[in-house]
Design a protein around this motif. Structure first.
Motif, PDB file in Angstrom:
ATOM      1  N   HIS A  72       0.793  -1.296  -0.018  1.00 58.34           N
ATOM      2  CA  HIS A  72      -0.065   0.053   0.002  1.00 58.34           C
ATOM      3  C   HIS A  72       1.036   1.339  -0.077  1.00 58.34           C
ATOM      4  CE1 HIS A  72      -4.014  -1.993   0.790  1.00 58.34           C
ATOM      5  NE2 HIS A  72      -3.388  -2.773   0.980  1.00 58.34           N
ATOM      6  N   ARG A  73       0.411   2.230  -0.712  1.00 62.39           N
ATOM      7  CA  ARG A  73       1.137   3.534  -0.980  1.00 62.39           C
ATOM      8  C   ARG A  73       1.075   4.112   0.534  1.00 62.39           C
ATOM      9  NH1 ARG A  73      -0.563   8.782  -1.859  1.00 62.39           N
ATOM     10  NH2 ARG A  73      -2.409   7.843  -2.336  1.00 62.39           N
ATOM     11  N   ARG A  74       2.468   4.603   0.842  1.00 59.87           N
ATOM     12  CA  ARG A  74       2.691   5.020   2.233  1.00 59.87           C
ATOM     13  C   ARG A  74       2.667   6.732   1.954  1.00 59.87           C
ATOM     14  NH1 ARG A  74       7.947   4.291   5.987  1.00 59.87           N
ATOM     15  NH2 ARG A  74       7.071   5.310   7.712  1.00 59.87           N
ATOM     16  N   GLU A  75       1.867   7.283   2.928  1.00 55.84           N
ATOM     17  CA  GLU A  75       1.899   8.935   2.955  1.00 55.84           C
ATOM     18  C   GLU A  75       2.164   9.359   4.367  1.00 55.84           C
ATOM     19  OE1 GLU A  75      -2.149   9.612   2.455  1.00 55.84           O
ATOM     20  OE2 GLU A  75      -2.090   9.395   0.115  1.00 55.84           O
ATOM     21  N   VAL A  76       3.513  10.190   4.367  1.00 53.81           N
ATOM     22  CA  VAL A  76       3.862  10.563   5.592  1.00 53.81           C
ATOM     23  C   VAL A  76       3.600  12.142   5.688  1.00 53.81           C
ATOM     24  CG1 VAL A  76       5.731  11.024   7.021  1.00 53.81           C
ATOM     25  CG2 VAL A  76       5.717   9.000   5.326  1.00 53.81           C
ATOM     26  N   GLU A  77       2.882  12.515   6.818  1.00 54.41           N
ATOM     27  CA  GLU A  77       2.748  13.810   6.938  1.00 54.41           C
ATOM     28  C   GLU A  77       3.562  14.514   8.162  1.00 54.41           C
ATOM     29  OE1 GLU A  77      -1.379  15.164   7.551  1.00 54.41           O
ATOM     30  OE2 GLU A  77      -1.903  13.920   5.683  1.00 54.41           O
ATOM     31  N   SER A  78       4.329  15.406   8.288  1.00 56.41           N
ATOM     32  CA  SER A  78       5.349  15.936   8.969  1.00 56.41           C
ATOM     33  C   SER A  78       5.010  17.090   9.714  1.00 56.41           C
ATOM     34  CB  SER A  78       6.941  15.966   8.685  1.00 56.41           C
ATOM     35  OG  SER A  78       7.272  14.799   8.123  1.00 56.41           O
ATOM     36  N   GLU A  79       5.053  17.383  10.843  1.00 54.53           N
ATOM     37  CA  GLU A  79       4.593  18.540  11.731  1.00 54.53           C
ATOM     38  C   GLU A  79       5.639  18.701  12.788  1.00 54.53           C
ATOM     39  OE1 GLU A  79       1.011  20.172  14.517  1.00 54.53           O
ATOM     40  OE2 GLU A  79       0.542  18.453  13.172  1.00 54.53           O
ATOM     41  N   VAL A  80       6.117  20.250  12.500  1.00 54.46           N
ATOM     42  CA  VAL A  80       7.054  20.640  13.554  1.00 54.46           C
ATOM     43  C   VAL A  80       6.428  21.429  14.736  1.00 54.46           C
ATOM     44  CG1 VAL A  80       9.124  22.001  14.003  1.00 54.46           C
ATOM     45  CG2 VAL A  80       8.888  20.972  11.747  1.00 54.46           C
ATOM     46  N   VAL A  81       6.711  21.086  15.975  1.00 52.84           N
ATOM     47  CA  VAL A  81       6.014  21.355  17.106  1.00 52.84           C
ATOM     48  C   VAL A  81       6.824  21.976  18.104  1.00 52.84           C
ATOM     49  CG1 VAL A  81       4.870  20.830  19.109  1.00 52.84           C
ATOM     50  CG2 VAL A  81       4.310  19.805  16.948  1.00 52.84           C
ATOM     51  N   SER A  82       6.795  23.358  18.360  1.00 51.73           N
ATOM     52  CA  SER A  82       7.503  23.937  19.122  1.00 51.73           C
ATOM     53  C   SER A  82       7.143  23.752  20.720  1.00 51.73           C
ATOM     54  CB  SER A  82       7.833  25.351  18.729  1.00 51.73           C
ATOM     55  OG  SER A  82       8.624  26.124  19.580  1.00 51.73           O
ATOM     56  N   ASP A  83       8.119  23.673  21.569  1.00 51.13           N
ATOM     57  CA  ASP A  83       7.833  23.348  22.940  1.00 51.13           C
ATOM     58  C   ASP A  83       8.120  24.734  23.653  1.00 51.13           C
ATOM     59  OD1 ASP A  83       6.959  20.732  22.698  1.00 51.13           O
ATOM     60  OD2 ASP A  83       8.839  19.904  23.351  1.00 51.13           O
ATOM     61  N   ASN A  84       8.374  25.539  23.034  1.00 53.70           N
ATOM     62  CA  ASN A  84       8.952  26.980  23.576  1.00 53.70           C
ATOM     63  C   ASN A  84       7.438  27.638  24.058  1.00 53.70           C
ATOM     64  OD1 ASN A  84      11.487  26.502  23.038  1.00 53.70           O
ATOM     65  ND2 ASN A  84      11.840  27.981  21.494  1.00 53.70           N
ATOM     66  N   SER A  85       7.456  28.148  25.109  1.00 59.18           N
ATOM     67  CA  SER A  85       6.170  29.142  25.333  1.00 59.18           C
ATOM     68  C   SER A  85       7.012  30.296  25.874  1.00 59.18           C
ATOM     69  CB  SER A  85       5.345  28.422  26.692  1.00 59.18           C
ATOM     70  OG  SER A  85       6.458  28.079  27.597  1.00 59.18           O
TER      71      SER A  85
END
Length: 88
Positions: A72-85
């Protein structure tokens, strides 16, 4: 109805406070069922559905078409999350 298998991985270096979250989703089946006779035919399975509970060998085969997850075709979604507050 079976649930879609979604794998979430958190990656990040210790020196930075950003994390990368990757969501992996398996889409339509791309297995060529007519390869042994020199042709090209796919079965039309539109989405991977795990054939068993997560962590078992059956979870790697599709309940709809019977193929292994790797077909099956693989779809990858990347998201950068910043922990800085940081205050503004």
């Amino acid at each position: 109805m079976k649930k879609r298998q979604v794998v979430i991985r958190k990656e990040g270096s210790r020196s930075s406070s950003n994390q990368i979250i990757r969501t992996v989703r398996y889409a339509e089946c791309q297995k060529n069922h007519a390869a042994n006779i020199g042709g090209y035919a796919v079965d039309g399975c539109r989405e991977f559905m795990a054939g068993g509970a997560e962590g078992t060998a059956a979870a790697l085969s599709c309940a709809a078409c019977g193929c292994h997850r790797n077909f099956h075709r693989r779809e990858v979604e990347s998201e950068v999350v910043s922990d800085n507050s940081s205050p503004s």
